[in-house]
Design an enzyme around this catalytic site. Structure first.
Site, short mmCIF file in Angstrom:
data_model
loop_
_atom_site.label_atom_id
_atom_site.label_comp_id
_atom_site.label_asym_id
_atom_site.label_seq_id
_atom_site.Cartn_x
_atom_site.Cartn_y
_atom_site.Cartn_z
N CYS A 184 0.93 -1.28 0.19
CA CYS A 184 0.01 0.05 -0.13
C CYS A 184 0.79 1.11 -0.03
O CYS A 184 0.44 2.34 -0.79
CB CYS A 184 -0.88 0.09 0.98
SG CYS A 184 -2.58 0.25 0.90
N CYS B 53 9.27 -28.23 13.38
CA CYS B 53 8.34 -27.45 14.10
C CYS B 53 7.48 -28.25 14.98
O CYS B 53 7.25 -28.08 16.11
CB CYS B 53 7.85 -26.29 13.30
SG CYS B 53 8.56 -25.44 12.00
N CYS C 133 13.06 -19.31 16.64
CA CYS C 133 12.91 -20.76 16.74
C CYS C 133 13.82 -21.50 15.70
O CYS C 133 14.46 -22.53 16.13
CB CYS C 133 11.46 -21.23 16.29
SG CYS C 133 10.34 -21.10 17.84
#
Lengths: 106, 157, 255
Positions: C109, C171, C216
């Site tokens: 935008c 994960c 992570c």
């Protein structure tokens, strides 16, 4: 940029104990931490917070480097008249921040 | 069908984790017994020869801290908070951060209530002490032990 | 490092079997935090991420770029026009045929409509806008029902379940199979993206979901995907689909 958030009731009764919450955006760098290049990061803290009501000091806090980043402080007061609070934080590197809030006491 | 398999697996894991957690607790509860000299010196500087009694000051800190960077703390001092009998200052000290001062607040009877909340840093498992000065010049003391489980044990999780 | 390996092995050295967490058992990781941290998150006056929301709110009204327009000039009051928007991002962008997360959409935008420069990832301004837009979805359920997202969700799921890094973890081994368990001092969360951007005590600042994912991956001793990469956006899209129905909580607080 937003620097301080203050939470004060708009209206209170004479003699009522009210709670004031303050949160200020500040790194509170301790002066004990080591930067990525192995250098000691210089101390940069807020040292004092003073709250006055209609010009008279009602509360003060002395901060040390052990106060967490973005200092948060809530405390109490009792008022007998309407008026304006001034909140003032001062610290290292000429840090100065002043905010005000008004309250109607009836 | 998956349920019973899951249960067995979870049961096996509980054992594994329990031993891991045991190790950690051993490491992080090294007793913070004797009050280190620096904190005692600061206390003496604040109180001078005035009597210091145990009680009236209550520290509320989580007993087990998830991250020592930001530890919520509430300090409450028992006091009638009248013009003649109130709290004038509350000092919070600790024994293991680089220096003993944490925060001091100055107030009087118009506060109505001698209590405040803030957030502090605790570099290690240790004892935190609250020292309140009363309007008659006497001091009261309260303390709490806090275990800081080093959240950065797996530095990035 | 040795200790880390030992700890992870002690906790996780069991074959992964579970698969996705049943929908009824999915819940926000806010619930595993101490009551003090939950209170910090719930009270705007105590939540340090409130500054980021206020930064974004201020920036929303600043005119910038070739258009000379502010976000507000086109979108009006964000509290109305952005309500529910963050709860359905990442979203499919028909114009480019790509999936964009909220930060990427805000930058699109800026560059294509406002005519201003893209804001750097993790910059205070971009986090401010994303936190402000995210705040307008607080309490609303995550929606993930656009069929055009299917390829990104599938890719994200594949990345989520693939073993990688020196510790050979996925994960899913942590977040599907071992959530609720202690890993050192931390409780392994279910890993729902409900509260991002959020204030992490460890960072002492606000950060994005991608920053969390990066953490992570570093912890897994895997090479993190670049910030803004399609891989991260695919994982984000999968996480939103996996967390569908959960209430948004932006801006959160985490240890």
């Amino acid at each position: 940029m937003a620097r301080a958030l203050i939470n004060v009731p708009k209206i209170a009764k004479v003699g009522e104990i009210i709670e004031i919450k303050t949160l200020v955006s500040h790194p509170m760098e301790t002066g004990y931490r080591v930067g990525l290049g192995g250098e000691i990061l210089p101390r940069d803290i807020i040292q004092t917070f003073v709250c006055t009501f209609n010009g008279a000091q009602i509360y003060r806090a002395d901060f040390s480097p052990a106060v967490a980043a973005n200092p948060y402080l809530t405390f109490h007061t009792m008022l007998s008249e309407s008026g304006a609070f001034e909140f003032r934080w001062e610290g290292d590197n000429d840090f100065l921040l002043v905010e005000t809030a008004s309250i109607t006491v009836e | 069908m998956t349920t019973s398999r899951d249960l067995t697996r979870r049961a096996a894991l509980t054992g594994a984790a329990a031993s891991g957690a045991g190790l950690l607790v051993l490491r992080s509860t090294q007793p913070a017994s004797a009050t280190p000299e620096a904190m005692r010196a600061v206390m003496r500087a604040i109180t001078g020869d005035a009597p210091v009694r145990k009680g009236r000051v209550q520290l509320d800190l989580p007993p087990l801290v998830e991250n020592g960077n930001t530890v919520p703390m509430t300090v409450t001092v028992e006091s009638p908070m009248t013009a003649l009998d109130h709290v004038t200052a509350i000092h919070v000290l600790n024994e293991k951060n680089p220096q003993p001062y944490v925060v001091t607040v100055h107030l009087d009877h118009r506060a109505g209530k001698a209590a405040f909340s803030t957030r502090i840093k605790l570099g290690d498992t240790q004892r935190v002490v609250g020292l309140a000065k009363m309007s008659d010049g006497s001091f009261w003391i309260g303390e709490q032990d806090v275990i800081v489980t080093i959240a950065s044990c797996l530095e990035n999780f | 490092m040795m200790r880390l390996r030992a700890l992870v092995m002690a906790t996780l050295a069991v074959p992964a079997l579970a698969g996705e967490i049943p929908l009824a058992e999915r819940r926000s990781d806010t619930l595993t935090m101490s009551s003090e941290l939950r209170a910090m998150q719930a009270d705007d006056a105590a939540n340090p991420a409130s500054f980021s929301v206020l930064d974004g709110e201020a920036l929303w009204r600043v005119r910038a770029g070739a258009s000379g327009k502010s976000c507000a000039d086109c979108h009006g009051d964000g509290a109305q026009s952005m309500r529910g928007v963050a709860a359905r991002y990442p979203a499919f962008d028909s114009a480019s045929g790509r999936v964009l997360d909220l930060e990427a959409k805000i930058n699109q935008c800026r560059t294509e409509r406002q005519g201003s420069a893209a804001l750097p990832m993790e910059s205070r301004d971009l986090l401010g806008l994303a936190t402000y837009v995210g705040r307008q979805s607080r309490g609303l359920p995550i929606v993930s029902d656009d069929p055009r997202l299917a390829p990104a969700i599938d890719r994200g799921r594949a990345l989520f379940t693939a073993r990688q890094g020196q510790l050979n973890l996925s994960c899913a081994i942590c977040h599907d199979d071992h959530w609720g368990r202690k890993l050192g001092a931390a409780t392994v969360p279910q890993a729902h993206p409900t509260a991002y951007p959020l204030y992490r005590l460890e960072w002492q600042s606000v950060g994005s979901l991608q920053r969390r994912l990066r953490n992570c991956m570093v912890g897994m001793r895997a090479e993190p995907y670049p910030m803004g990469s399609d891989e991260f956006i695919a994982i984000e899209t999968y996480l939103m689909s996996r967390g569908r129905g959960l209430a948004m909580e932006t801006p959160g607080v985490r240890p």
